[in-house]
Design a protein around this motif. Structure first.
Motif, PDB file in Angstrom:
ATOM      1  N   THR A  95     -84.102 -40.032 -12.168  1.00  0.00           N
ATOM      2  CA  THR A  95     -83.328 -38.782 -12.075  1.00  0.00           C
ATOM      3  C   THR A  95     -81.844 -39.031 -12.309  1.00  0.00           C
ATOM      4  N   THR A  96     -81.444 -40.286 -12.542  1.00  0.00           N
ATOM      5  CA  THR A  96     -80.028 -40.548 -12.861  1.00  0.00           C
ATOM      6  C   THR A  96     -79.821 -40.614 -14.364  1.00  0.00           C
TER       7      THR A  96
ATOM      8  N   LEU B 248     -87.213 -38.069  -4.948  1.00  0.00           N
ATOM      9  CA  LEU B 248     -86.482 -37.640  -6.139  1.00  0.00           C
ATOM     10  C   LEU B 248     -87.273 -36.521  -6.813  1.00  0.00           C
TER      11      LEU B 248
ATOM     12  N   HIS C 287     -91.683 -39.050  -5.356  1.00  0.00           N
ATOM     13  CA  HIS C 287     -91.252 -37.741  -5.876  1.00  0.00           C
ATOM     14  C   HIS C 287     -91.748 -36.558  -5.059  1.00  0.00           C
TER      15      HIS C 287
ATOM     16  N   SER D 196     -88.701 -36.260 -20.985  1.00  0.00           N
ATOM     17  CA  SER D 196     -88.172 -35.500 -19.847  1.00  0.00           C
ATOM     18  C   SER D 196     -89.357 -35.107 -18.978  1.00  0.00           C
ATOM     19  N   LYS D 197     -89.063 -34.796 -17.716  1.00  0.00           N
ATOM     20  CA  LYS D 197     -90.112 -34.400 -16.779  1.00  0.00           C
ATOM     21  C   LYS D 197     -90.939 -33.251 -17.371  1.00  0.00           C
TER      22      LYS D 197
ATOM     23  N   VAL E 220     -89.854 -41.265 -12.310  1.00  0.00           N
ATOM     24  CA  VAL E 220     -88.895 -40.389 -13.001  1.00  0.00           C
ATOM     25  C   VAL E 220     -87.506 -40.871 -12.609  1.00  0.00           C
TER      26      VAL E 220
ATOM     27  N   GLY F   2     -85.768 -33.981  -8.743  1.00  0.00           N
ATOM     28  CA  GLY F   2     -85.043 -33.309  -9.834  1.00  0.00           C
ATOM     29  C   GLY F   2     -85.551 -33.681 -11.209  1.00  0.00           C
ATOM     30  N   GLU F   3     -84.822 -33.177 -12.226  1.00  0.00           N
ATOM     31  CA  GLU F   3     -85.111 -33.508 -13.621  1.00  0.00           C
ATOM     32  C   GLU F   3     -84.779 -34.975 -13.871  1.00  0.00           C
ATOM     33  N   GLY F   4     -85.301 -35.527 -14.942  1.00  0.00           N
ATOM     34  CA  GLY F   4     -84.980 -36.905 -15.266  1.00  0.00           C
ATOM     35  C   GLY F   4     -85.854 -37.381 -16.415  1.00  0.00           C
TER      36      GLY F   4
END
Ligand code: ANZ
Length: 843
Positions: free
Chosen positions: A365-366, A402, A344, A418-419, A363, A404-406
């Motif tokens: 992210t998908t 990765l 990450h 969630s993150k 995490v 992003g959010e996830g």
């Protein structure tokens, strides 16, 4: 009279009559404090000065015309390296060079007609000034805000002095361009980081008053990061080691641990390692020390490092993490060590791939973030679109971290969160288990203020033989610079003051103990961090500034200067202001209520500079065309904040305009003071439109537009005179007086002369702008027909520029229309401004 005769006549008048001195404590007019960033005495004035001090002069003159008591002072930022380097080249005293240049620049400002309050001049290199830098230093020391520490500093091998981070541009010395290296030295610092939050948060107050770009640069410079400090145990070491992370949610994904090679911890860990590792580490450390922070953090160079054969223990799952020393981790950010989460974090991933270290995704992210039921995207035909799976996106394969959010995976009871929630939850858990805590980090470093140079404020500290530090007593200030007799000022890496035997050797007055003076001098940004307050009581030998005067005048209403000071100077002045506020000496926390950044004067697309040989000389322009023509030319060349190409500055055009205006003033035959009724209506309207518009133009710094409007009005006057109304028409006098009074902002000598030609006593600079007559501002009107059900029921006289909404509202409010609409239902209203309003009705 020639432009030059007019110039000298009025410059002499202003000097003899103290026309522009600020009013004292008993002056009840509202106050405005207008300040242009004070100049460095680098030589003659140049076009950059001509622009900067023109703008501040326009603002200062404007407020005088609006009935304000205006303070517009000037001083010199007269300590610093160029004077010292010039002195070394010539074997002379920096004082000579400095004060000679100051005199030259003073003469330049007078010749340019700037309305300074000349009774308040200050030079930061005067002992009467720098004594208060020393006072400030002692106050900072008392409050724990000045301290000494040994740490890696930016070192300019050419100037042989340390530089603040701000003075390193792209890895090079801001002044001489030499490549900056790191060196470990003991230096004095101001603890600006203690004010980081306030410096950041208070920027919000300035939104709309400072250029947005400058606010953003200040925010980035302070660079607040929010996250957690996490404690890691290290095998074979008693004390745990703390790391700062903005992503404590990813703790389960840590697969190794990295320390900065130049952090003390790295040397300590390497010390117990096998010989071969120790040697490799030593070699790597030496290489690292030659690199700049920018190189170290560059993403496009291959990652390097040395495995120290030691292990850290992940506090959340007990996993053993190999410890590496690698240069991409910086010693002086956070704690100089990181937990590496390659899945990450891109830097960690690049490193892991270079050294074949594991990559563990925590995490996903998908994974969809909202709703219990995943929304599967489909194409137009309703066929599900196959999205990439986490496997497809695995960083070990793609080389892309990765970020992003996830949703959390492989993370024990954080799984599914969630993150964002996982960050909060992880911090809570760490705090509960005593393994970490919420933490903030700043890019901002403490302000390194000591310099190993002569031409600056001596640091008022004594060093005793046993290594103690004793502040010089306040009553013994100033600690003045010694004479340069017998001193070698050339850069040697230690301050030349250290070699001034009779100066440096002293005793602690209270004990008689022998002591050495601190040989370093202060960064000149200390001088400019509070100078705006010294202008309020420039000659006081009792205090740095008079608190009552500060209450009356400060903060500064308009501060004007170049964007090159967007970070350093403004940040330091803001910091010191907040310290003075905390000391109870000022009642405000931000020094500059509004900030204007002017563009640069360029020539053929490049900044004018001596070294590039593309200088247009200030004095030559003044000699050729006069001060007013240069001022009008610059003001007219474009918006304040834009760069102005010299090709667009027409001093000859400006000269012609000024002669036209002056000729008209000589032609006016009506008597002064008769009042302004009647005369040519068109010209009166033009005059009053300008009276209404001009204040807004100045407040929005649209000085170029103001010049254009004045040119238009001068043309209109000419036309009126020539069209038969003649020079005796009262409207001609009114318009010409308006030109004179407004022109004072930009071409003050011409304005004074016109005012005198018009039969008035000087100074036009103190004449109030008359208000516009609203009756003369009414726009042209047209007749609107209001139809109801196809019949005209009313006609209205409306302004020609009325909007559709306004016109409809006006029609609806008309009594005749209301009567005609009674009992009817309006189906539709069609408005064609300014001619027709049509109500379609039923019933
Ligand atoms: C683990 C982690 C996982 C991180 C992740 C980021 C992403 P900013 O935003 O600039 O404050 N870091 C901490 N100290 C460092 C140092 N001395 N030199 C280089 N890097 C350092 O960056 C904070 C992040 O930079 C921290 O969060 C740390 O890496 C790294 F998916 O911790 B992180």
């Amino acid at each position: 009279m020639s432009a030059h005769d007019i110039q000298s006549k009025w410059q002499q008048y202003w000097a003899e009559n103290d026309t522009f001195l600020a009013g004292g404590a008993d002056d009840n007019r509202p106050r405005k404090y207008v300040l242009a960033m004070f100049p460095y005495p680098s030589g003659d004035l140049h076009m950059g000065h001509a622009e900067n001090y023109l703008y501040s002069d326009i603002v200062a003159r404007f407020w005088r015309h609006r009935g304000h008591n205006v303070l517009n002072p000037i001083g010199w930022d007269s300590f610093g390296l160029p004077a010292e380097n010039a002195a070394i080249r010539r074997g002379a005293d920096p004082r000579e060079w400095t004060y000679k240049n100051i005199e030259q620049q003073k003469a330049g400002f007078r010749a340019y007609g700037v309305s300074f309050d000349w009774s308040r001049v200050l030079h930061t290199s005067d002992p009467e000034y720098y004594r208060w830098n020393q006072w400030l230093f002692l106050k900072m020391y008392e409050r724990g805000l000045a301290y000494r520490k040994k740490s890696p500093v930016n070192w300019c091998p050419n100037d042989q002095t340390v530089l603040a981070n701000e003075q390193v541009v792209d890895g090079r010395c801001e002044r001489c361009g030499a490549e900056v290296v790191k060196k470990k030295l003991t230096q004095w610092y101001f603890r600006i980081t203690e004010y980081a939050d306030r410096l950041l948060d208070d920027l919000n107050q300035l939104e709309g008053f400072w250029p947005h770009k400058v606010l953003q640069m200040q925010r980035n410079w302070i660079g607040r990061s929010i996250g957690a400090d996490v404690d890691f145990r290290i095998e074979g070491r008693d004390e745990p080691v703390t790391v700062f992370s903005t992503r404590p949610d990813t703790l389960h994904g840590a697969t190794f641990f990295v320390v900065a090679p130049d952090a003390d911890l790295a040397a300590e860990l390497a010390a117990d390692a096998p010989d071969e590792v120790r040697m490799r580490f030593q070699e790597y450390l030496e290489k690292t020390q030659k690199e700049t922070d920018i190189e170290r953090q560059s993403t496009d160079r291959p990652k390097t490092g040395v495995f120290l054969e030691r292990y850290a223990i992940n506090p959340v799952n007990g996993e053993r993490l190999p410890i590496w020393a690698a240069d991409y981790v910086l010693a002086d950010y956070g704690h100089g060590a990181v937990m590496a989460v390659p899945a990450h974090d891109q830097r960690d991933l690049d490193f892991a791939r270079a050294f074949d270290l594991p990559v563990k995704v925590v995490v996903d992210t998908t994974a969809p973030l909202t709703g219990a039921v995943p929304v599967i995207p489909t194409d137009e035909d309703g066929v599900p679109i196959v999205t990439e799976t986490l496997d497809d996106q695995h960083p070990a394969r793609t080389g892309i971290a990765l970020t992003g959010e996830g949703r959390m995976i492989n993370s024990g009871d954080l799984d599914g969160l969630s993150k964002r929630n996982a960050i909060a939850r992880q911090i809570e858990k760490l705090e509960k288990d005593g393994l970490g805590r919420a933490a903030k980090n700043y890019r901002l470093r403490d302000w390194l203020i000591s310099r190993q140079r002569f031409w600056g404020t001596p640091i008022p500290m004594l060093h005793t033989e046993d290594g103690g530090i004793v502040p010089v007593a306040e009553e013994q200030l100033p600690v003045t610079l010694p004479s340069i007799e017998g001193l070698d000022l050339s850069p040697k890496g230690t301050s030349p003051l250290g070699a001034a035997e009779s100066w440096v050797r002293t005793v602690v007055p209270s004990t008689g103990e022998p002591a050495l003076r601190d040989p370093d001098t202060m960064d000149t940004f200390v001088d400019s961090s509070w100078y705006y307050l010294r202008f309020l009581s420039p000659n006081s030998s009792e205090f740095a500034f008079d608190e009552d005067e500060a209450k009356r005048w400060a903060p500064i209403d308009s501060y004007i200067g170049g964007v090159e000071h967007a970070i350093l100077h403004l940040l330091y002045a803001r910091f010191i202001t907040k310290v003075l506020f905390d000391m109870g000496l000022v009642d405000f926390t931000e020094p500059f209520s509004s900030l204007i950044n002017q563009g640069m004067v360029i020539l053929d697309g490049a900044k004018m500079s001596k070294s590039k040989g593309n200088l247009v000389l200030f004095q030559e322009e003044l000699d050729a065309h006069g001060a007013d023509a240069l001022r009008v030319g610059l003001a007219f060349a474009g918006p304040v904040e834009d760069d102005k190409d010299w090709a667009d500055v027409s001093t000859t055009g400006a000269q012609k305009f000024l002669s036209r205006a002056m000729r008209i003033a000589g032609e006016v035959t009506s008597e002064a003071g008769i009042g302004f009724d009647g005369g040519d209506a068109v010209l009166r309207r033009a005059t009053h439109h300008l009276l209404a518009e001009a204040p807004g133009l100045v407040e929005q710094t649209k000085f170029n537009v103001l010049v254009a409007r004045l040119m238009e009005l001068v043309n209109a006057i000419r036309k009126t005179i020539d069209s038969g109304a003649g020079a005796g028409d009262p409207a001609v006098r009114e318009a010409t007086e308006t030109v004179a009074v407004m022109l004072d902002l930009i071409a003050p000598h011409t304005a004074e002369e016109m005012w005198e030609l018009l039969g008035h006593e000087p100074s036009v600079g103190l004449v109030q702008w008359q208000p516009a007559d609203p009756a003369l501002l009414v726009e042209d009107t047209v007749t609107t027909a209001v139809q109801i059900g196809g019949k005209v029921r009313a006609t209205l006289e409306v302004p020609a520029k009325i909007s559709e909404a306004e016109l409809e509202a006006l029609a609806r409010s008309d009594e005749r229309v209301q009567r005609a609409l009674e009992g009817k239902e309006i189906i539709r209203v069609i408005v064609r401004a300014p001619k027709i309003v049509n109500f379609a009705v039923k019933g």
